[in-house]
Structures are given as C-alpha cells and as structure tokens.
Write a protein that holds these residues in place. Structure first.
Motif, PDB file in Angstrom:
ATOM      1  N   ASP A  33      16.634   1.975  19.709  1.00 58.98           N
ATOM      2  CA  ASP A  33      15.837   2.884  20.536  1.00 58.98           C
ATOM      3  C   ASP A  33      15.820   4.322  20.030  1.00 58.98           C
ATOM      4  N   GLY A  34      16.694   4.655  19.098  1.00 59.77           N
ATOM      5  CA  GLY A  34      16.694   5.973  18.485  1.00 59.77           C
ATOM      6  C   GLY A  34      15.997   5.998  17.138  1.00 59.77           C
ATOM      7  N   GLY A  35      15.401   4.871  16.752  1.00 59.51           N
ATOM      8  CA  GLY A  35      14.716   4.776  15.473  1.00 59.51           C
ATOM      9  C   GLY A  35      15.645   4.529  14.301  1.00 59.51           C
ATOM     10  N   ASN A  36      16.900   4.213  14.596  1.00 51.80           N
ATOM     11  CA  ASN A  36      17.885   3.943  13.545  1.00 51.80           C
ATOM     12  C   ASN A  36      17.784   2.495  13.078  1.00 51.80           C
ATOM     13  N   MET A  37      17.828   2.319  11.775  1.00 55.06           N
ATOM     14  CA  MET A  37      17.704   0.986  11.186  1.00 55.06           C
ATOM     15  C   MET A  37      18.837   0.069  11.648  1.00 55.06           C
ATOM     16  N   ILE A  38      18.459  -1.101  12.127  1.00 54.02           N
ATOM     17  CA  ILE A  38      19.439  -2.156  12.398  1.00 54.02           C
ATOM     18  C   ILE A  38      19.408  -3.158  11.262  1.00 54.02           C
ATOM     19  N   ALA A  39      18.205  -3.582  10.877  1.00 55.16           N
ATOM     20  CA  ALA A  39      18.086  -4.560   9.791  1.00 55.16           C
ATOM     21  C   ALA A  39      16.709  -4.450   9.150  1.00 55.16           C
ATOM     22  N   VAL A  40      16.679  -4.743   7.864  1.00 52.99           N
ATOM     23  CA  VAL A  40      15.407  -4.826   7.142  1.00 52.99           C
ATOM     24  C   VAL A  40      15.506  -6.045   6.229  1.00 52.99           C
ATOM     25  N   HIS A  41      14.419  -6.782   6.158  1.00 55.70           N
ATOM     26  CA  HIS A  41      14.410  -8.031   5.392  1.00 55.70           C
ATOM     27  C   HIS A  41      13.150  -8.063   4.526  1.00 55.70           C
ATOM     28  N   ARG A  42      13.348  -8.233   3.249  1.00 61.08           N
ATOM     29  CA  ARG A  42      12.214  -8.331   2.322  1.00 61.08           C
ATOM     30  C   ARG A  42      12.157  -9.750   1.796  1.00 61.08           C
ATOM     31  N   MET A  43      11.094 -10.456   2.122  1.00 62.23           N
ATOM     32  CA  MET A  43      10.906 -11.810   1.624  1.00 62.23           C
ATOM     33  C   MET A  43      10.718 -11.759   0.107  1.00 62.23           C
ATOM     34  N   ASP A  44      11.047 -12.839  -0.562  1.00 63.74           N
ATOM     35  CA  ASP A  44      10.869 -12.907  -2.017  1.00 63.74           C
ATOM     36  C   ASP A  44       9.435 -12.542  -2.377  1.00 63.74           C
TER      37      ASP A  44
END
Length: 141
Positions: A33-44
């Motif tokens: 809710d503060g715009g802080n990254m929790i997770a990012v996933h880049r597919m192949d």
C-alpha cells in the motif's frame, strides 16, 4: 490487512497462468500500500523494458488509487490532468495494466503487468486481482 509475500506470489502465479494461456511473456509486479516492491517476476524472454513499466504501473495504481487504464482519457492534451505523467520523476504510467488490490474498500497494494498489448496486460493483471479476491473470500475476509 497487510499484503504478504505469499499473497504476492499467489497473485503472480495466477497472472502468469493467464499470460501462458494468451501465449505472451510478461513481467508481473506486486507492491504494498506504500508502493514498496513485494515481488517482481519476469517470465522467460519477457522484454527487459517491461520490468520498469510493470513496477511503475503497480506504483501508479497505489499512488493514485485507481486502475492505470482509467488515466488515459483525463491526461490527453487539453484535459484536466494533461502532463500528469511528467510528475513524480516520470513514475506515472497512463495506460492499462496496473490495478489496485483491495481488502474491502481499503487498497492494500497493486499489481502491474507489462509485456504485450495493453489489452493483454489488463487481462493478465485482472487474473491476478481475481485470484487475490478469491483467496480473501475463501479466507472469509
């Protein structure tokens, strides 16, 4: 409610499943809710540029408490929010693929998706939101 890494992973898994059904390579980002990254996933083989775009879509959704797809019309030349994308050090994204994650009426985070057409980005993001809403319903929240 605080958005957890497990929540983010489930949202990402649902979004990736939809991306695979559409046969597109996506980057999927979840922020709190503060715009802080929790997770990012880049597919192949997903576009490298989509990493930044997905993160900014998620951030924009939290910062402005709306879907990024709802910003386009208000930001065209001569509209009341024209130039909005030049604020916040260029972090504002004005096209679809960013959607807030809500617990009731409270925004607890957002998903941002990038890597294909805007229509596909929105569809994939919606799959993540649907999973989040479904998980809350199953937990009786």
């Amino acid at each position: 409610m605080k958005l957890t890494l497990q929540d983010a992973q489930e949202v990402i898994a649902a979004a990736e499943e939809k991306a695979k059904q559409l046969n597109v390579k996506m980057v999927i980002s979840v922020v709190d809710d503060g715009g802080n990254m929790i997770a990012v996933h880049r597919m192949d083989d997903a576009w490298l540029a989509s990493v930044d775009i997905a993160q900014k879509k998620a951030w924009t959704s939290v910062a402005l408490k709306t879907k990024t797809s709802e910003l386009a019309e208000a930001t065209v030349p001569n509209a009341e929010l024209y130039g909005l994308n030049t604020t916040n050090d260029g972090r504002i994204v004005l096209f679809g693929g960013g959607i807030p994650l809500r617990h009731g009426e409270t925004i607890v985070g957002a998903i941002g998706v990038s890597g294909s057409s805007v229509e596909d980005d929105v569809t994939v993001a919606e799959a993540g939101v649907y999973r989040f809403d479904d998980d809350l319903a199953k937990a009786g929240m």
